[in-house]
Design a protein around this motif. Sequence first.
Motif, PDB file in Angstrom:
ATOM      1  N   LYS A   1       7.095   5.742  -6.350  1.00 28.81           N
ATOM      2  CA  LYS A   1       6.621   4.600  -5.560  1.00 28.81           C
ATOM      3  C   LYS A   1       5.211   4.203  -5.946  1.00 28.81           C
ATOM      4  CE  LYS A   1       9.521   5.127  -1.556  1.00 28.81           C
ATOM      5  NZ  LYS A   1       9.702   6.369  -0.812  1.00 28.81           N
ATOM      6  N   THR A   2       4.319   5.184  -6.106  1.00 29.20           N
ATOM      7  CA  THR A   2       2.929   4.835  -6.382  1.00 29.20           C
ATOM      8  C   THR A   2       2.784   4.225  -7.767  1.00 29.20           C
ATOM      9  OG1 THR A   2       2.703   7.179  -6.792  1.00 29.20           O
ATOM     10  CG2 THR A   2       1.690   6.340  -4.819  1.00 29.20           C
ATOM     11  N   ASP A   3       3.126   4.980  -8.798  1.00 28.03           N
ATOM     12  CA  ASP A   3       2.993   4.395 -10.128  1.00 28.03           C
ATOM     13  C   ASP A   3       3.992   3.271 -10.332  1.00 28.03           C
ATOM     14  OD1 ASP A   3       1.984   7.405 -11.967  1.00 28.03           O
ATOM     15  OD2 ASP A   3       0.912   6.022 -10.662  1.00 28.03           O
ATOM     16  N   GLY A   4       5.080   3.307  -9.591  1.00 30.98           N
ATOM     17  CA  GLY A   4       6.034   2.208  -9.657  1.00 30.98           C
ATOM     18  C   GLY A   4       5.396   0.907  -9.203  1.00 30.98           C
ATOM     19  N   LEU A   5       4.596   0.982  -8.144  1.00 27.74           N
ATOM     20  CA  LEU A   5       3.908  -0.219  -7.662  1.00 27.74           C
ATOM     21  C   LEU A   5       2.907  -0.710  -8.688  1.00 27.74           C
ATOM     22  CD1 LEU A   5       3.244  -2.234  -5.459  1.00 27.74           C
ATOM     23  CD2 LEU A   5       1.725  -0.585  -4.438  1.00 27.74           C
ATOM     24  N   PHE A   6       2.176   0.227  -9.283  1.00 29.04           N
ATOM     25  CA  PHE A   6       1.213  -0.150 -10.316  1.00 29.04           C
ATOM     26  C   PHE A   6       1.914  -0.891 -11.450  1.00 29.04           C
ATOM     27  CE2 PHE A   6      -2.736   0.118 -12.460  1.00 29.04           C
ATOM     28  CZ  PHE A   6      -2.460   0.336 -13.791  1.00 29.04           C
ATOM     29  N   LEU A   7       3.065  -0.340 -11.869  1.00 30.40           N
ATOM     30  CA  LEU A   7       3.791  -0.968 -12.977  1.00 30.40           C
ATOM     31  C   LEU A   7       4.308  -2.347 -12.604  1.00 30.40           C
ATOM     32  CD1 LEU A   7       5.867   1.872 -14.596  1.00 30.40           C
ATOM     33  CD2 LEU A   7       3.835   0.761 -15.434  1.00 30.40           C
ATOM     34  N   LYS A   8       4.767  -2.470 -11.367  1.00 31.07           N
ATOM     35  CA  LYS A   8       5.292  -3.764 -10.933  1.00 31.07           C
ATOM     36  C   LYS A   8       4.199  -4.821 -11.020  1.00 31.07           C
ATOM     37  CE  LYS A   8       7.478  -2.935  -7.078  1.00 31.07           C
ATOM     38  NZ  LYS A   8       7.998  -3.032  -5.706  1.00 31.07           N
ATOM     39  N   CYS A   9       2.994  -4.446 -10.573  1.00 28.97           N
ATOM     40  CA  CYS A   9       1.884  -5.397 -10.638  1.00 28.97           C
ATOM     41  C   CYS A   9       1.565  -5.750 -12.081  1.00 28.97           C
ATOM     42  CB  CYS A   9       0.646  -4.807  -9.968  1.00 28.97           C
ATOM     43  SG  CYS A   9       0.885  -4.464  -8.237  1.00 28.97           S
TER      44      CYS A   9
ATOM     45  N   LYS B   1      -3.160  10.220  -2.605  1.00 31.59           N
ATOM     46  CA  LYS B   1      -3.342   9.271  -3.703  1.00 31.59           C
ATOM     47  C   LYS B   1      -2.849   7.926  -3.194  1.00 31.59           C
ATOM     48  CE  LYS B   1      -1.007   7.939  -7.943  1.00 31.59           C
ATOM     49  NZ  LYS B   1      -0.439   8.380  -9.207  1.00 31.59           N
ATOM     50  N   ILE B   2      -3.714   6.940  -3.265  1.00 35.13           N
ATOM     51  CA  ILE B   2      -3.391   5.620  -2.689  1.00 35.13           C
ATOM     52  C   ILE B   2      -3.332   4.587  -3.795  1.00 35.13           C
ATOM     53  CG2 ILE B   2      -4.105   3.937  -0.998  1.00 35.13           C
ATOM     54  CD1 ILE B   2      -4.899   5.983   0.641  1.00 35.13           C
ATOM     55  N   ILE B   3      -2.271   3.834  -3.836  1.00 33.45           N
ATOM     56  CA  ILE B   3      -2.194   2.718  -4.787  1.00 33.45           C
ATOM     57  C   ILE B   3      -1.906   1.464  -3.975  1.00 33.45           C
ATOM     58  CG2 ILE B   3      -0.932   1.738  -6.722  1.00 33.45           C
ATOM     59  CD1 ILE B   3      -2.075   4.034  -7.859  1.00 33.45           C
ATOM     60  N   THR B   4      -2.711   0.446  -4.153  1.00 27.67           N
ATOM     61  CA  THR B   4      -2.441  -0.799  -3.432  1.00 27.67           C
ATOM     62  C   THR B   4      -2.137  -1.898  -4.427  1.00 27.67           C
ATOM     63  OG1 THR B   4      -4.750  -1.414  -3.487  1.00 27.67           O
ATOM     64  CG2 THR B   4      -4.000  -0.264  -1.542  1.00 27.67           C
ATOM     65  N   ARG B   5      -1.398  -2.863  -3.937  1.00 20.09           N
ATOM     66  CA  ARG B   5      -1.006  -3.993  -4.747  1.00 20.09           C
ATOM     67  C   ARG B   5      -2.233  -4.793  -5.166  1.00 20.09           C
ATOM     68  NH1 ARG B   5       3.150  -7.193  -5.892  1.00 20.09           N
ATOM     69  NH2 ARG B   5       2.680  -9.383  -5.642  1.00 20.09           N
ATOM     70  N   GLN B   6      -3.161  -4.937  -4.239  1.00 16.48           N
ATOM     71  CA  GLN B   6      -4.315  -5.778  -4.513  1.00 16.48           C
ATOM     72  C   GLN B   6      -5.151  -5.210  -5.659  1.00 16.48           C
ATOM     73  OE1 GLN B   6      -7.479  -5.225  -2.001  1.00 16.48           O
ATOM     74  NE2 GLN B   6      -8.432  -7.187  -2.343  1.00 16.48           N
TER      75      GLN B   6
ATOM     76  N   ALA C   1      -5.068  -5.269 -13.462  1.00 18.95           N
ATOM     77  CA  ALA C   1      -4.143  -5.771 -14.484  1.00 18.95           C
ATOM     78  C   ALA C   1      -4.584  -7.151 -14.971  1.00 18.95           C
ATOM     79  CB  ALA C   1      -2.726  -5.825 -13.920  1.00 18.95           C
ATOM     80  N   GLU C   2      -5.021  -7.994 -14.021  1.00 16.00           N
ATOM     81  CA  GLU C   2      -5.527  -9.317 -14.393  1.00 16.00           C
ATOM     82  C   GLU C   2      -6.690  -9.186 -15.356  1.00 16.00           C
ATOM     83  OE1 GLU C   2      -3.720 -12.707 -12.343  1.00 16.00           O
ATOM     84  OE2 GLU C   2      -5.165 -12.471 -13.969  1.00 16.00           O
ATOM     85  N   TYR C   3      -7.618  -8.289 -15.012  1.00 17.63           N
ATOM     86  CA  TYR C   3      -8.775  -8.130 -15.885  1.00 17.63           C
ATOM     87  C   TYR C   3      -8.348  -7.660 -17.260  1.00 17.63           C
ATOM     88  CZ  TYR C   3     -13.195  -6.998 -17.835  1.00 17.63           C
ATOM     89  OH  TYR C   3     -14.276  -6.969 -18.675  1.00 17.63           O
TER      90      TYR C   3
ATOM     91  N   VAL D   1       0.866  -1.186   0.000  1.00 20.58           N
ATOM     92  CA  VAL D   1       0.000   0.000   0.000  1.00 20.58           C
ATOM     93  C   VAL D   1       0.898   1.229   0.000  1.00 20.58           C
ATOM     94  CG1 VAL D   1      -1.747   1.313   1.237  1.00 20.58           C
ATOM     95  CG2 VAL D   1      -1.793  -1.165   1.320  1.00 20.58           C
ATOM     96  N   VAL D   2       0.774   2.045  -1.058  1.00 26.99           N
ATOM     97  CA  VAL D   2       1.635   3.225  -1.151  1.00 26.99           C
ATOM     98  C   VAL D   2       0.770   4.473  -1.213  1.00 26.99           C
ATOM     99  CG1 VAL D   2       3.502   4.285  -2.432  1.00 26.99           C
ATOM    100  CG2 VAL D   2       3.234   1.836  -2.491  1.00 26.99           C
TER     101      VAL D   2
END
Lengths: 367, 368
Positions: free
Chosen positions: B212-220, B175-180, B186-188, A165-166
Amino acid sequence: MARRSVPILRQLLTSPSTNLTPTRSVTYMPRPGDGAPRAVTVIPGDGIGPLVTGAVEHVMAAMHAPVYFERYEVHGDMKRIPQEVIDSIKKNKVCLKGGLATPMGGGVSSLNVQMRRELDLYASLVHCFNLPGLHTKHDNVDIVVIRENTEGEYAGLEHEVVPGVVESLKVITKFCSERIAKYAFEYAYLNNRKKVTAVHKANIMKLADGLFLESCREVATKYPGIKYNEIIVDNCCMQLVSKPEQFDVMVTPNLYGNLVANTAAGIAGGTGVMPGGNVGADHAVFEQGASAGNVGNERQLEQKRANPVALLLSSAMMLRHLQFPSFADRLETAVKRVILDGEYRTKDLGGTSTTQEVVDAVIAAID
Amino acid sequence: MATHLLRRRVSQILSQAIPCPTSPLSVGRAFSSATAPIRATLFPGDGIGPEIAESVKQVFRGAEVPIEWEEHYVGDQIDPRTQSFLTWESLESVRKNRVGLKGPMATPIGKGHRSLNLTLRKELNLYANVRPCYSLPGYKTRYDDVNLITIRENTEGEYSGLEHQVVRGVVESLKIITRQASLRVAEYAFHYAKTHGRERVSAIHKANIMQKTDGLFLKCCREVAEKYPEITYEEVVIDNCCMMLVKNPALFDVLVMPNLYGDIISDLCAGLIGGLGLTPSCNIGEGGIALAEAVHGSAPDIAGKNLANPTALLLSAVTMLHHLDLHDKADRIQNAILNTIAEGKYRTADLGGSSTTTDFTKAICDHL
């Protein structure tokens, strides 16, 4: 054949009916007889940067413009901008920048953003307009996007709350919003622009963009001669694509400004031709208006096909900023003539010339 | 004969463009055969909503689609169970039927309640907004070759609504980005690309600034991309994306992005093909819920005057039919709509014609 047609064109174009070069006499001279040129810091940067800044230096020398360049090497993967570069810009007050590529995703904070913060360059200007002779899908485009350059989503305050969570903070302050609104309205006033549009998303981000809008509205009341309206950012992008002639000056917070500027640049001819700059209270850095992340494009570099038009037009803006309007006008006229000709155009405009060929054509077109 | 082939080709392209998720997302749903009717929730909405909903019902009746509509209206009092003007019964109905169609709803101004769209999104856990954008043959805009799908993460990101005033004159918005959530969307996106024969998925981000935020999105996105090696995956910075979209929209295929960028880019793409009056949209929720909606506003100025353009709601209803695996009915209705617009004889005011809603609907029914 181009060499033969250029003088004919020049004659046609300088005939009284189609006067492209307005004559403005300069009477203010701080130190007449000095003959000393102004110093300008130039940062070639990465990728195509050195190619296009070289082009500008070449053209300036050919024009005998009263500027001389102090070159400093900065690259996108450095941790910080070297102090000597910042000192030089603070001394010269004006800088010309090629482009600094920011590495993706890894711990280096963007040098562009760093520079803007250190020098407090709070306004980023991109002037998007149709160049005569360059055919695009949209006509009648003449938009100046003024974007708040220091805060907003680019505050760089991110942290990982728990793994997976970021959070990223978007900060909007009254001080910065007021500053950019004042700049936008003053720009419109001094440049004979009729309308200022504020771009926002206050229906969702009620407090943050609400504060931005409040500041804009307050400043608008002080300029009764200029029309003011507001538009939501998604509607704005849709209108830009279908009816761009309704926009004149647009004032936006940081992130939306980036998107709107790139969209407007795309509809008006592409990022290769749009001039722009970052302006602060004391300093100004001029660079290609909307770079769309293409700075590190190696293929362009190898074939020396980078488009120098954007940086040339930005350097004309710089000359105006330094109060040398007639040199600025001459440079702009020459560049526009070359584009109108259509003979020398780089690949992104549909031609096959190299950077050097375009530069030579511009030098030949200067009168 | 050429037009017949063209029509076939167009319907081929279009049936690829409409979302019809299969196995992992339409779990445990026993849709009845063409004989027993399927229940679907219908929210006519405000303004021009009721007129265009009537249009949809007429066309569906003409095409003999086995759908039974359950209509629900927005109340005029705040329901404490949902904290909004939508009643608990409406939401339960969508949860039970698993499929719905929503007209434009005007959010009443005021405090103390959530916006209607937000309520639907949160209660039904609608995590992906799918908007297929393709140039309509017959309605000419400046761009002829648009054929892309935008998939936008719909629950978090910049629209979390978490803002506060730190001190006077300084406001922070989270702005919150979560892995889940990023993995889910991305799966969809990849699943959609696979089931519709799309070749490329592009993730849109601004990770050079928001590392970090968009970085996490990209990683997923990268993680999911590894599971689908046959689909090309690329990452595009959003400013580059905006510029490429207005210069050459044919470069893009499927776009997946976080909330704010998705909002802007999907509206930009809608602008490329002719505006929100022609754009279908579908929200996908957990457990295979699909709520198709018309994304345009409720246009109170032309409400009740029989001038509204029902195309957006009709095309969204078609996406709903694809979701229900009623592909032949969906194709029939879609072709009828496109032929009507292509012919040019019956067009509503926003497309440059002068027909009324009822005339346009009748023309579509005639084309079926």
